[in-house]
Scaffold this motif. Structure first.
Motif, PDB file in Angstrom:
ATOM      1  N   ILE A   1     -44.911  28.892  57.350  1.00 11.02           N
ATOM      2  CA  ILE A   1     -45.585  29.934  56.577  1.00 11.02           C
ATOM      3  C   ILE A   1     -44.880  30.149  55.242  1.00 11.02           C
ATOM      4  O   ILE A   1     -45.510  30.270  54.189  1.00 11.02           O
ATOM      5  N   SER A   2     -43.532  30.192  55.301  1.00 11.80           N
ATOM      6  CA  SER A   2     -42.750  30.406  54.079  1.00 11.80           C
ATOM      7  C   SER A   2     -42.962  29.267  53.081  1.00 11.80           C
ATOM      8  O   SER A   2     -43.148  29.505  51.873  1.00 11.80           O
ATOM      9  N   LEU A   3     -42.964  28.031  53.568  1.00 13.82           N
ATOM     10  CA  LEU A   3     -43.146  26.880  52.684  1.00 13.82           C
ATOM     11  C   LEU A   3     -44.540  26.867  52.072  1.00 13.82           C
ATOM     12  O   LEU A   3     -44.687  26.735  50.842  1.00 13.82           O
ATOM     13  N   LEU A   4     -45.576  27.010  52.905  1.00 16.38           N
ATOM     14  CA  LEU A   4     -46.943  26.998  52.385  1.00 16.38           C
ATOM     15  C   LEU A   4     -47.181  28.168  51.436  1.00 16.38           C
ATOM     16  O   LEU A   4     -47.874  28.026  50.419  1.00 16.38           O
ATOM     17  N   GLY A   5     -46.596  29.331  51.763  1.00 14.93           N
ATOM     18  CA  GLY A   5     -46.740  30.492  50.880  1.00 14.93           C
ATOM     19  C   GLY A   5     -46.140  30.236  49.508  1.00 14.93           C
ATOM     20  O   GLY A   5     -46.721  30.612  48.481  1.00 14.93           O
ATOM     21  N   SER A   6     -44.977  29.566  49.480  1.00 18.94           N
ATOM     22  CA  SER A   6     -44.349  29.246  48.189  1.00 18.94           C
ATOM     23  C   SER A   6     -45.196  28.262  47.397  1.00 18.94           C
ATOM     24  O   SER A   6     -45.282  28.341  46.166  1.00 18.94           O
ATOM     25  N   TYR A   7     -45.845  27.338  48.104  1.00 17.50           N
ATOM     26  CA  TYR A   7     -46.725  26.377  47.442  1.00 17.50           C
ATOM     27  C   TYR A   7     -47.957  27.080  46.857  1.00 17.50           C
ATOM     28  O   TYR A   7     -48.376  26.794  45.728  1.00 17.50           O
TER      29      TYR A   7
ATOM     30  N   VAL B   1     -44.878  19.039  54.858  1.00 18.19           N
ATOM     31  CA  VAL B   1     -45.824  18.949  53.746  1.00 18.19           C
ATOM     32  C   VAL B   1     -45.083  18.956  52.412  1.00 18.19           C
ATOM     33  O   VAL B   1     -44.294  19.864  52.129  1.00 18.19           O
ATOM     34  N   SER B   2     -45.330  17.959  51.590  1.00 16.37           N
ATOM     35  CA  SER B   2     -44.755  17.941  50.238  1.00 16.37           C
ATOM     36  C   SER B   2     -45.667  18.738  49.308  1.00 16.37           C
ATOM     37  O   SER B   2     -46.866  18.910  49.574  1.00 16.37           O
ATOM     38  N   PHE B   3     -45.102  19.221  48.192  1.00 11.05           N
ATOM     39  CA  PHE B   3     -45.932  19.975  47.250  1.00 11.05           C
ATOM     40  C   PHE B   3     -46.999  19.087  46.624  1.00 11.05           C
ATOM     41  O   PHE B   3     -48.126  19.525  46.385  1.00 11.05           O
TER      42      PHE B   3
ATOM     43  N   ARG C   1     -48.614  16.576  47.949  1.00 11.78           N
ATOM     44  CA  ARG C   1     -49.742  16.435  48.883  1.00 11.78           C
ATOM     45  C   ARG C   1     -50.504  17.751  49.002  1.00 11.78           C
ATOM     46  O   ARG C   1     -51.737  17.760  49.083  1.00 11.78           O
ATOM     47  N   PHE C   2     -49.782  18.867  48.997  1.00 11.96           N
ATOM     48  CA  PHE C   2     -50.424  20.184  49.055  1.00 11.96           C
ATOM     49  C   PHE C   2     -51.325  20.399  47.845  1.00 11.96           C
ATOM     50  O   PHE C   2     -52.464  20.880  47.985  1.00 11.96           O
ATOM     51  N   TYR C   3     -50.841  20.035  46.672  1.00 16.03           N
ATOM     52  CA  TYR C   3     -51.616  20.257  45.452  1.00 16.03           C
ATOM     53  C   TYR C   3     -52.905  19.432  45.443  1.00 16.03           C
ATOM     54  O   TYR C   3     -53.960  19.913  45.021  1.00 16.03           O
ATOM     55  N   LYS C   4     -52.811  18.193  45.920  1.00 15.32           N
ATOM     56  CA  LYS C   4     -54.014  17.367  46.018  1.00 15.32           C
ATOM     57  C   LYS C   4     -55.046  18.027  46.936  1.00 15.32           C
ATOM     58  O   LYS C   4     -56.247  18.014  46.658  1.00 15.32           O
ATOM     59  N   SER C   5     -54.577  18.602  48.014  1.00 16.85           N
ATOM     60  CA  SER C   5     -55.464  19.275  48.953  1.00 16.85           C
ATOM     61  C   SER C   5     -56.068  20.523  48.318  1.00 16.85           C
ATOM     62  O   SER C   5     -57.247  20.830  48.532  1.00 16.85           O
ATOM     63  N   ALA C   6     -55.268  21.230  47.526  1.00 17.86           N
ATOM     64  CA  ALA C   6     -55.764  22.433  46.849  1.00 17.86           C
ATOM     65  C   ALA C   6     -56.857  22.085  45.846  1.00 17.86           C
ATOM     66  O   ALA C   6     -57.863  22.798  45.719  1.00 17.86           O
ATOM     67  N   ILE C   7     -56.667  20.990  45.112  1.00 15.64           N
ATOM     68  CA  ILE C   7     -57.689  20.527  44.164  1.00 15.64           C
ATOM     69  C   ILE C   7     -58.982  20.203  44.912  1.00 15.64           C
ATOM     70  O   ILE C   7     -60.093  20.547  44.475  1.00 15.64           O
TER      71      ILE C   7
END
Length: 228
Positions: A16-22, A103-105, A107-113
């Motif tokens: 939760i902490s990691l995803l929240g920071s992302y 989860v790397s940032f 990969r997270f950013y690609k998913s957010a896009i």
């Protein structure tokens, strides 16, 4: 569109902490709620607006798959899991993407896009086009150009007169993205463009391109009623 309101549901505090920071690093995302207990998440969602749920699949109180079954297609999901074998099961539901832990940032950013594009597609459902990812690129497809959409295992084939786009998605998800006024599901594996129908037979539909698409018996009555 305004910021995408996000919820994080994961039984691991560190996740939760990691995803929240992302989420806080991405300008078009807004974290409105995060929780370890999926039951608490369901209660929150029923009483507060949200757009996107980052959802862990493996949780002791309630699995992510069952969580989605309870909420249905009213929300968009990005699944998070430490087990890659759960990814394809998730694609049976109306989700946007899955993230494999850790989860790397990037990969997270690609998913957010991808989430932003999907939600923009929903906003544009009454419009004229949408975007799909195929062969590593985002392609704009005009609704009017689509002949039919076919389910092929874990993919869909979006067929136009000149091209086909093989996309990792479900037919149910496609059905939700296409304008209801112009498209109809006539078979468990096919959605057709009503404006491209040339004739209707006892067991199939012939398009203006002379392609024949099978009509499922369970869809026939509802489809013919729509045409009236």
């Amino acid at each position: 569109m305004e910021k995408i309101k996000c919820i994080i549901v994961d039984d691991e505090p560190l996740a939760i902490s990691l995803l929240g920071s992302y989420v806080r690093k991405v300008p078009f995302l807004e974290l409105v709620f995060s929780v370890e207990n999926p039951i608490s998440a369901l209660e929150y969602i029923q009483n507060h607006p949200s757009d996107l749920i980052f959802l862990d699949i493996q949780m002791p109180e309630l699995t992510g798959i069952n969580f989605m079954k309870i909420l249905g297609d009213s929300k968009k999901y990005i699944l998070t899991t430490a087990y890659s074998e759960y990814a394809l099961e998730g694609y049976e539901h109306n989700i946007i993407d899955y993230l494999l832990k850790p989860v790397s940032f990037e990969r997270f950013y690609k998913s957010a896009i991808k989430a932003k594009q999907r939600l923009m597609t929903v906003e544009n459902k009454a419009g004229t086009y949408f975007f799909v990812k195929c062969s590593g690129q985002q392609h704009r497809i005009n609704f009017v150009d689509i002949l039919y959409v076919e389910s092929i295992k874990d993919y869909v084939n979006i067929r136009t007169e000149t091209q086909e786009y093989i996309v990792l998605d479900t037919l149910k998800s496609m059905e939700n993205q296409l304008p209801e006024s112009s498209f109809a599901r006539i078979h468990k594996s096919f959605i057709v463009n009503l404006d491209r129908i040339k004739s209707i037979g006892a067991r199939n539909v012939t398009l203006l391109s002379d392609q024949e698409i099978p009509m499922g018996e369970s869809y026939r009555a509802g489809f013919l009623q729509r045409l009236k």
